[in-house]
Design a protein around this motif. Structure first.
Motif, PDB file in Angstrom:
ATOM      1  N   ILE A   1       0.870  -1.176   0.000  1.00  0.00           N
ATOM      2  CA  ILE A   1       0.000   0.000   0.000  1.00  0.00           C
ATOM      3  C   ILE A   1       0.905   1.225   0.000  1.00  0.00           C
ATOM      4  N   VAL A   2       0.740   2.083  -0.989  1.00  0.00           N
ATOM      5  CA  VAL A   2       1.597   3.264  -1.123  1.00  0.00           C
ATOM      6  C   VAL A   2       0.785   4.512  -0.789  1.00  0.00           C
ATOM      7  N   THR A   3       1.298   5.324   0.114  1.00  0.00           N
ATOM      8  CA  THR A   3       0.609   6.559   0.500  1.00  0.00           C
ATOM      9  C   THR A   3       1.604   7.715   0.565  1.00  0.00           C
ATOM     10  N   GLY A   4       1.134   8.918   0.246  1.00  0.00           N
ATOM     11  CA  GLY A   4       2.012  10.082   0.151  1.00  0.00           C
ATOM     12  C   GLY A   4       2.143  10.885   1.423  1.00  0.00           C
ATOM     13  N   VAL A   5       1.914  10.269   2.571  1.00  0.00           N
ATOM     14  CA  VAL A   5       2.065  10.998   3.831  1.00  0.00           C
ATOM     15  C   VAL A   5       3.521  11.391   4.029  1.00  0.00           C
ATOM     16  N   CYS A   6       3.726  12.448   4.819  1.00  0.00           N
ATOM     17  CA  CYS A   6       5.061  13.028   4.949  1.00  0.00           C
ATOM     18  C   CYS A   6       5.219  13.655   6.331  1.00  0.00           C
ATOM     19  N   GLU A   7       6.381  13.462   6.913  1.00  0.00           N
ATOM     20  CA  GLU A   7       6.655  14.034   8.231  1.00  0.00           C
ATOM     21  C   GLU A   7       7.646  15.199   8.142  1.00  0.00           C
ATOM     22  N   THR A   8       7.951  15.650   6.929  1.00  0.00           N
ATOM     23  CA  THR A   8       8.893  16.746   6.739  1.00  0.00           C
ATOM     24  C   THR A   8       8.150  18.036   6.444  1.00  0.00           C
ATOM     25  N   ASP A   9       7.504  18.124   5.270  1.00  0.00           N
ATOM     26  CA  ASP A   9       6.641  19.257   4.932  1.00  0.00           C
ATOM     27  C   ASP A   9       5.201  18.834   5.178  1.00  0.00           C
ATOM     28  N   PHE A  10       4.687  19.064   6.375  1.00  0.00           N
ATOM     29  CA  PHE A  10       3.297  18.708   6.640  1.00  0.00           C
ATOM     30  C   PHE A  10       2.764  19.631   7.710  1.00  0.00           C
ATOM     31  N   SER A  11       1.493  19.477   8.037  1.00  0.00           N
ATOM     32  CA  SER A  11       0.830  20.404   8.956  1.00  0.00           C
ATOM     33  C   SER A  11       0.763  19.892  10.383  1.00  0.00           C
ATOM     34  N   GLY A  12       1.535  18.878  10.694  1.00  0.00           N
ATOM     35  CA  GLY A  12       1.525  18.335  12.044  1.00  0.00           C
ATOM     36  C   GLY A  12       0.483  17.262  12.269  1.00  0.00           C
ATOM     37  N   TYR A  13      -0.133  16.776  11.189  1.00  0.00           N
ATOM     38  CA  TYR A  13      -1.157  15.741  11.339  1.00  0.00           C
ATOM     39  C   TYR A  13      -0.551  14.487  11.971  1.00  0.00           C
ATOM     40  N   PRO A  14      -1.080  14.023  13.089  1.00  0.00           N
ATOM     41  CA  PRO A  14      -0.514  12.829  13.727  1.00  0.00           C
ATOM     42  C   PRO A  14      -0.697  11.565  12.896  1.00  0.00           C
ATOM     43  N   ASP A  15      -1.692  11.545  12.012  1.00  0.00           N
ATOM     44  CA  ASP A  15      -1.904  10.340  11.204  1.00  0.00           C
ATOM     45  C   ASP A  15      -1.059  10.331   9.934  1.00  0.00           C
ATOM     46  N   CYS A  16      -0.103  11.255   9.852  1.00  0.00           N
ATOM     47  CA  CYS A  16       0.873  11.244   8.759  1.00  0.00           C
ATOM     48  C   CYS A  16       2.256  10.807   9.233  1.00  0.00           C
ATOM     49  N   ARG A  17       2.404  10.571  10.511  1.00  0.00           N
ATOM     50  CA  ARG A  17       3.729  10.288  11.065  1.00  0.00           C
ATOM     51  C   ARG A  17       4.199   8.873  10.739  1.00  0.00           C
ATOM     52  N   ASP A  18       5.504   8.707  10.721  1.00  0.00           N
ATOM     53  CA  ASP A  18       6.103   7.404  10.444  1.00  0.00           C
ATOM     54  C   ASP A  18       5.666   6.364  11.469  1.00  0.00           C
ATOM     55  N   ASP A  19       5.610   6.750  12.737  1.00  0.00           N
ATOM     56  CA  ASP A  19       5.184   5.814  13.775  1.00  0.00           C
ATOM     57  C   ASP A  19       3.767   5.319  13.531  1.00  0.00           C
ATOM     58  N   THR A  20       2.891   6.224  13.064  1.00  0.00           N
ATOM     59  CA  THR A  20       1.517   5.822  12.765  1.00  0.00           C
ATOM     60  C   THR A  20       1.496   4.824  11.624  1.00  0.00           C
ATOM     61  N   MET A  21       2.291   5.062  10.592  1.00  0.00           N
ATOM     62  CA  MET A  21       2.330   4.153   9.448  1.00  0.00           C
ATOM     63  C   MET A  21       2.837   2.766   9.856  1.00  0.00           C
ATOM     64  N   LYS A  22       3.857   2.732  10.696  1.00  0.00           N
ATOM     65  CA  LYS A  22       4.385   1.440  11.150  1.00  0.00           C
ATOM     66  C   LYS A  22       3.345   0.696  11.984  1.00  0.00           C
ATOM     67  N   ALA A  23       2.628   1.436  12.825  1.00  0.00           N
ATOM     68  CA  ALA A  23       1.590   0.809  13.648  1.00  0.00           C
ATOM     69  C   ALA A  23       0.452   0.275  12.779  1.00  0.00           C
ATOM     70  N   MET A  24       0.058   1.038  11.750  1.00  0.00           N
ATOM     71  CA  MET A  24      -1.008   0.592  10.854  1.00  0.00           C
ATOM     72  C   MET A  24      -0.568  -0.622  10.032  1.00  0.00           C
TER      73      MET A  24
END
Length: 244
Positions: free
Chosen positions: A127-150
């Protein structure tokens, strides 16, 4: 032979997801796409998706055989929950919790859950998603930790190994433009500028150097600044869409 050969790309019709789609097409033998209608104000992003996919097939013949079925799922419940400037006609602002009111609670979690179910049914491995933890608005569901947990939750809950891939996680918007250029050269950069949609207000009237948008909303601001850094780093005399 690569370990994974198939992928499902969360494809909104925006700059980031189009770049992720190109990245997936450069690596996987079969790639399908998934969009969501969740009552977003910028629903025009759903309207441009088909044109982007058609032009991908037309302009990149090596990728065309790999680009498979497109899917769109409806998530009206996100709009029913309310409270977000992405689903209601309210001004963009910061909330008391420090997050912008463009944050739609649970959105990416639901997206990934449904993507996992679809990948299961379609026999897709990544599953490929364009979430980003560098240029983003602070959304917690875009973080790397969230992706690993999901990734762990989906693999356990579906009893099938699924990989969540985030090609943009550690790069900014300027580097995202550069990635698009490396993947597909000027034709891909041009396609992203002319055909994709990222503006939160759904503005397809005003054509900026970096594409269509109001130029003022948080999404346009990020895209504009990224384009300016990308264009400034190009070799002297190099052509960009903004100068043609």
């Amino acid at each position: 032979m690569p370990l994974h050969t198939t992928a499902l790309v969360l494809f909104s019709g925006g700059q980031d997801s189009t770049t992720c789609l190109a990245d997936a097409l450069s690596k996987y033998q079969r790639v399908e796409t998934l969009g969501f209608d969740y009552g977003q104000r910028h629903r025009v992003e759903l309207d441009v998706r088909g044109n982007i996919l058609a032009k991908m097939r037309e302009r990149f013949p090596d990728w065309a055989p790999r680009l498979g079925e497109d899917h769109v799922l409806t998530l009206a419940a996100l709009a029913q929950l309310g409270g977000s400037s992405l689903t209601e006609e309210v001004a963009f602002a910061m909330q008391a919790d420090g997050l912008p009111n463009t944050f739609v609670p649970g959105r990416n979690l639901l997206f990934l859950t449904l993507a996992g179910a679809l990948a299961y049914r379609r026999g897709l491995q990544v599953i490929v998603t364009g979430v980003c933890e560098t240029d983003f608005s602070g959304y917690p569901d875009c973080r790397d930790d969230t992706m690993k947990a999901m990734q762990l939750a989906l693999s356990l809950g579906l009893e099938r190994r699924l990989v969540i891939e985030t090609p943009l996680m550690w790069i900014d918007k300027a580097e995202t433009w550069s990635l698009a250029h490396r993947l597909g050269g000027e034709p891909l950069v041009d396609l992203i500028v002319e055909e994709t949609h990222t503006c939160y207000l759904g503005d397809r009237v005003h054509r900026q150097a970096w594409g269509y948008g109001c130029g003022e909303c948080p999404a346009c601001d990020l895209r504009k600044k990224g384009w300016e850094r990308y264009a400034a780093a190009l070799p002297a005399g190099a052509a960009t869409t903004s100068t043609r």
